[in-house]
Write a protein that holds these residues in place. Sequence first.
Motif, PDB file in Angstrom:
ATOM      1  N   THR A  56       1.588   6.111   0.478  1.00 24.54           N
ATOM      2  CA  THR A  56       2.160   4.801   0.186  1.00 24.54           C
ATOM      3  C   THR A  56       2.810   4.210   1.425  1.00 24.54           C
ATOM      4  O   THR A  56       3.354   4.935   2.266  1.00 24.54           O
ATOM      5  CB  THR A  56       3.205   4.898  -0.951  1.00 24.54           C
ATOM      6  N   ASP A  57       2.736   2.898   1.532  1.00 25.06           N
ATOM      7  CA  ASP A  57       3.360   2.171   2.637  1.00 25.06           C
ATOM      8  C   ASP A  57       4.114   0.978   2.055  1.00 25.06           C
ATOM      9  O   ASP A  57       3.578  -0.120   1.932  1.00 25.06           O
ATOM     10  CB  ASP A  57       2.305   1.701   3.635  1.00 25.06           C
ATOM     11  N   VAL A  58       5.341   1.210   1.641  1.00 29.37           N
ATOM     12  CA  VAL A  58       6.176   0.147   1.098  1.00 29.37           C
ATOM     13  C   VAL A  58       7.568   0.241   1.721  1.00 29.37           C
ATOM     14  O   VAL A  58       8.010   1.311   2.149  1.00 29.37           O
ATOM     15  CB  VAL A  58       6.303   0.222  -0.440  1.00 29.37           C
ATOM     16  N   ARG A  59       8.234  -0.899   1.769  1.00 29.48           N
ATOM     17  CA  ARG A  59       9.643  -0.893   2.149  1.00 29.48           C
ATOM     18  C   ARG A  59      10.467  -0.838   0.865  1.00 29.48           C
ATOM     19  O   ARG A  59      10.195  -1.571  -0.090  1.00 29.48           O
ATOM     20  CB  ARG A  59      10.015  -2.158   2.926  1.00 29.48           C
ATOM     21  N   ILE A  60      11.476   0.022   0.845  1.00 25.00           N
ATOM     22  CA  ILE A  60      12.316   0.182  -0.340  1.00 25.00           C
ATOM     23  C   ILE A  60      13.633  -0.550  -0.139  1.00 25.00           C
ATOM     24  O   ILE A  60      14.338  -0.354   0.860  1.00 25.00           O
ATOM     25  CB  ILE A  60      12.609   1.671  -0.626  1.00 25.00           C
ATOM     26  N   GLN A 107       1.341  -1.512  -6.704  1.00 21.73           N
ATOM     27  CA  GLN A 107       1.361  -2.972  -6.670  1.00 21.73           C
ATOM     28  C   GLN A 107       2.058  -3.503  -5.417  1.00 21.73           C
ATOM     29  O   GLN A 107       1.726  -4.572  -4.923  1.00 21.73           O
ATOM     30  CB  GLN A 107       2.070  -3.506  -7.919  1.00 21.73           C
ATOM     31  N   ALA A 108       3.027  -2.729  -4.909  1.00 20.29           N
ATOM     32  CA  ALA A 108       3.813  -3.178  -3.751  1.00 20.29           C
ATOM     33  C   ALA A 108       3.233  -2.723  -2.425  1.00 20.29           C
ATOM     34  O   ALA A 108       3.845  -2.942  -1.376  1.00 20.29           O
ATOM     35  CB  ALA A 108       5.250  -2.676  -3.881  1.00 20.29           C
ATOM     36  N   GLU A 109       2.091  -2.090  -2.428  1.00 21.85           N
ATOM     37  CA  GLU A 109       1.518  -1.533  -1.197  1.00 21.85           C
ATOM     38  C   GLU A 109       1.454  -2.584  -0.090  1.00 21.85           C
ATOM     39  O   GLU A 109       0.946  -3.686  -0.269  1.00 21.85           O
ATOM     40  CB  GLU A 109       0.112  -0.991  -1.475  1.00 21.85           C
ATOM     41  N   GLY A 110       2.005  -2.236   1.067  1.00 22.16           N
ATOM     42  CA  GLY A 110       2.042  -3.142   2.203  1.00 22.16           C
ATOM     43  C   GLY A 110       3.176  -4.143   2.164  1.00 22.16           C
ATOM     44  O   GLY A 110       3.355  -4.921   3.099  1.00 22.16           O
ATOM     45  N   GLY A 111       3.968  -4.105   1.085  1.00 18.02           N
ATOM     46  CA  GLY A 111       5.064  -5.056   0.935  1.00 18.02           C
ATOM     47  C   GLY A 111       6.386  -4.376   0.670  1.00 18.02           C
ATOM     48  O   GLY A 111       6.714  -3.359   1.292  1.00 18.02           O
ATOM     49  N   THR A 112       7.137  -4.935  -0.267  1.00 23.10           N
ATOM     50  CA  THR A 112       8.487  -4.466  -0.565  1.00 23.10           C
ATOM     51  C   THR A 112       8.618  -4.128  -2.035  1.00 23.10           C
ATOM     52  O   THR A 112       8.186  -4.905  -2.895  1.00 23.10           O
ATOM     53  CB  THR A 112       9.531  -5.544  -0.204  1.00 23.10           C
ATOM     54  N   LYS A 115       8.896  -8.787   8.410  1.00 18.52           N
ATOM     55  CA  LYS A 115       7.525  -8.605   8.886  1.00 18.52           C
ATOM     56  C   LYS A 115       6.556  -8.239   7.772  1.00 18.52           C
ATOM     57  O   LYS A 115       5.342  -8.230   7.992  1.00 18.52           O
ATOM     58  CB  LYS A 115       7.499  -7.550   9.990  1.00 18.52           C
ATOM     59  N   ARG A 116       7.070  -7.937   6.563  1.00 15.79           N
ATOM     60  CA  ARG A 116       6.180  -7.648   5.431  1.00 15.79           C
ATOM     61  C   ARG A 116       5.987  -8.871   4.532  1.00 15.79           C
ATOM     62  O   ARG A 116       5.549  -8.742   3.389  1.00 15.79           O
ATOM     63  CB  ARG A 116       6.747  -6.484   4.607  1.00 15.79           C
ATOM     64  N   ARG A 117       6.310 -10.058   5.046  1.00 18.34           N
ATOM     65  CA  ARG A 117       6.276 -11.256   4.215  1.00 18.34           C
ATOM     66  C   ARG A 117       4.899 -11.552   3.635  1.00 18.34           C
ATOM     67  O   ARG A 117       4.784 -12.219   2.592  1.00 18.34           O
ATOM     68  CB  ARG A 117       6.765 -12.464   5.017  1.00 18.34           C
ATOM     69  N   ASN A 118       3.839 -11.093   4.306  1.00 18.06           N
ATOM     70  CA  ASN A 118       2.490 -11.355   3.802  1.00 18.06           C
ATOM     71  C   ASN A 118       2.068 -10.371   2.718  1.00 18.06           C
ATOM     72  O   ASN A 118       1.014 -10.527   2.110  1.00 18.06           O
ATOM     73  CB  ASN A 118       1.486 -11.318   4.955  1.00 18.06           C
ATOM     74  N   GLY A 119       2.884  -9.351   2.479  1.00 16.85           N
ATOM     75  CA  GLY A 119       2.613  -8.406   1.409  1.00 16.85           C
ATOM     76  C   GLY A 119       3.347  -8.805   0.137  1.00 16.85           C
ATOM     77  O   GLY A 119       4.126  -9.755   0.120  1.00 16.85           O
ATOM     78  N   PRO A 120       3.139  -8.067  -0.942  1.00 18.01           N
ATOM     79  CA  PRO A 120       3.787  -8.413  -2.213  1.00 18.01           C
ATOM     80  C   PRO A 120       5.252  -8.008  -2.251  1.00 18.01           C
ATOM     81  O   PRO A 120       5.667  -7.057  -1.582  1.00 18.01           O
ATOM     82  CB  PRO A 120       2.973  -7.616  -3.248  1.00 18.01           C
ATOM     83  N   PHE A 121       6.036  -8.746  -3.021  1.00 12.62           N
ATOM     84  CA  PHE A 121       7.404  -8.370  -3.349  1.00 12.62           C
ATOM     85  C   PHE A 121       7.407  -7.993  -4.825  1.00 12.62           C
ATOM     86  O   PHE A 121       7.119  -8.821  -5.685  1.00 12.62           O
ATOM     87  CB  PHE A 121       8.377  -9.523  -3.097  1.00 12.62           C
ATOM     88  N   VAL A 122       7.692  -6.732  -5.113  1.00 18.98           N
ATOM     89  CA  VAL A 122       7.580  -6.227  -6.492  1.00 18.98           C
ATOM     90  C   VAL A 122       8.945  -5.715  -6.949  1.00 18.98           C
ATOM     91  O   VAL A 122       9.441  -4.710  -6.445  1.00 18.98           O
ATOM     92  CB  VAL A 122       6.539  -5.097  -6.585  1.00 18.98           C
ATOM     93  N   THR A 166      12.755  -5.053  10.631  1.00 18.40           N
ATOM     94  CA  THR A 166      12.745  -3.600  10.491  1.00 18.40           C
ATOM     95  C   THR A 166      12.179  -3.221   9.132  1.00 18.40           C
ATOM     96  O   THR A 166      12.029  -4.064   8.248  1.00 18.40           O
ATOM     97  CB  THR A 166      14.167  -3.010  10.624  1.00 18.40           C
ATOM     98  N   ASP A 167      11.902  -1.934   8.979  1.00 19.37           N
ATOM     99  CA  ASP A 167      11.489  -1.393   7.686  1.00 19.37           C
ATOM    100  C   ASP A 167      12.570  -0.476   7.112  1.00 19.37           C
ATOM    101  O   ASP A 167      12.290   0.349   6.236  1.00 19.37           O
ATOM    102  CB  ASP A 167      10.180  -0.603   7.826  1.00 19.37           C
ATOM    103  N   LEU A 168      13.780  -0.605   7.597  1.00 17.37           N
ATOM    104  CA  LEU A 168      14.858   0.262   7.144  1.00 17.37           C
ATOM    105  C   LEU A 168      15.114   0.078   5.649  1.00 17.37           C
ATOM    106  O   LEU A 168      15.048  -1.033   5.119  1.00 17.37           O
ATOM    107  CB  LEU A 168      16.149  -0.043   7.916  1.00 17.37           C
TER     108      LEU A 168
END
Length: 480
Positions: free
Chosen positions: A272-276, A230-235, A186-193, A160-162
Amino acid sequence: MPVGNILVADDDAAIRTVLNQALSRAGYTVRLTSNAATLWRWISQGDGDLVITDVVMPDENAFDLLPRIKRVRPELPIVVMSAQNTFMTAIRASERGAYEYLPKPFDLKELIAIVGRALAEPKSRRADGPPEPPGDNIPLVGRSPAMQEIYRVLARLMQTDLTVMIAGESGTGKELVARALHDYGKRRNGPFVPINMAAIPRDLIEAELFGHEKGAFTGAQARSAGRFEQAEGGTLFLDEIGDMPMEAQTRLLRVLQQGEYTTVGGRTAIKTDVRIIAATNKDLRILINQGLFREDLFFRLNVVPIRLPALRERSEDIPDLVRHFFTIVEKEGLPSKRIEPAAYEQLKRYRWPGNVRELENLIRRLAALYPQETISENIIEAELDQPAMALAPVDNGSDESLQGSVERHLSSYFQSFGDGLPPPGLYHRILREVENPLISAALASTRGNQIKAAELLGVNRNTLRKKIRELDIQIIRSAR
């Protein structure tokens, strides 16, 4: 009256009997087997509306069987039980398409409720399987009931992106949980910031989060990307969110509401598309009542709350954690160690104000400083009696409190290592660097009175005298 045919596979006859009685009383038809081969034959023939299976069976591991089941009957809900109560068990169950994971021993009422929910869901929703996550190197350790519940919650959240709010004392592992949600989601391929609000000057937090344009403020000589970019597409992990100033809270709220932000000094809105994922060691509701935290922001962040237990609340996990940390330090080149059984009781009785982080530091110290292969009860007692583990703020008219003095020396020393831990081989030097100013500050605060200084440090008087001699500390006694 419930309707459904439940297939149960477990090599423990007692568990099969208990499940048969409970499910039959609930109105379900039940078929029982002790092996995976029979379970697979039933499923292949189209039998069963739901499966309840143990992981370890005599002929096959259920984790190997689940992908085959999902290929032939993707809509079939599967509840996995296991006595191997680790985080990776919960993750493997989730990644292989299990509807739910239950650690043994389990609550029968909860199991019946799970069965009811699973059978009531539309089949199309059940068939949605998560992608395969990365390997097994996950640093969440513990088999206590408190940790089992956290594992189950995390497994449900992976795909989820909750927005998640992680609460817990310092040192409980909030960033490890946030990283697990990212690395296995599912965001594992994006950055973790990550960004720690308490570690950044308050007047720079907005620029750190949202970036700034050239000339936006004194010293802004060029455009700088913020953590959101920096976190775009990730977390984006917002650590110690309770320390965020009100102005930055307002801007963050807009991002959560509208999905866009502007840089400091900028005018163009940026999507922006990030998970918080946020974390705090403070009670945000108290801060809300004090007018220090926005209530509307709290509700935006607190979509899924996770509370991490303090180590003293899950002391049964200490042996597993000790073995885990010894494995880590061995991989770093330090000698193999073990702790004698009697010493574990001391570790379990200790309050652990620094939580898991404090335990990890202790294990590193034991591996680096002691030549013995087996760490004795006496060594553990001496280590837990270290002055640095018994800090308490004081205010006796001195220019600086003992805690403030220690924090100042520690801060100065650890700055040389940046954000990481110092090399294990240097812990002896660290202890000497800390002990001298700590004891000196205590003696200065008590005007040379060793009895009072020992009480202040939480050690006995003989220990203090020994340290004074070893460190050659000069005592300045008060004038009479």
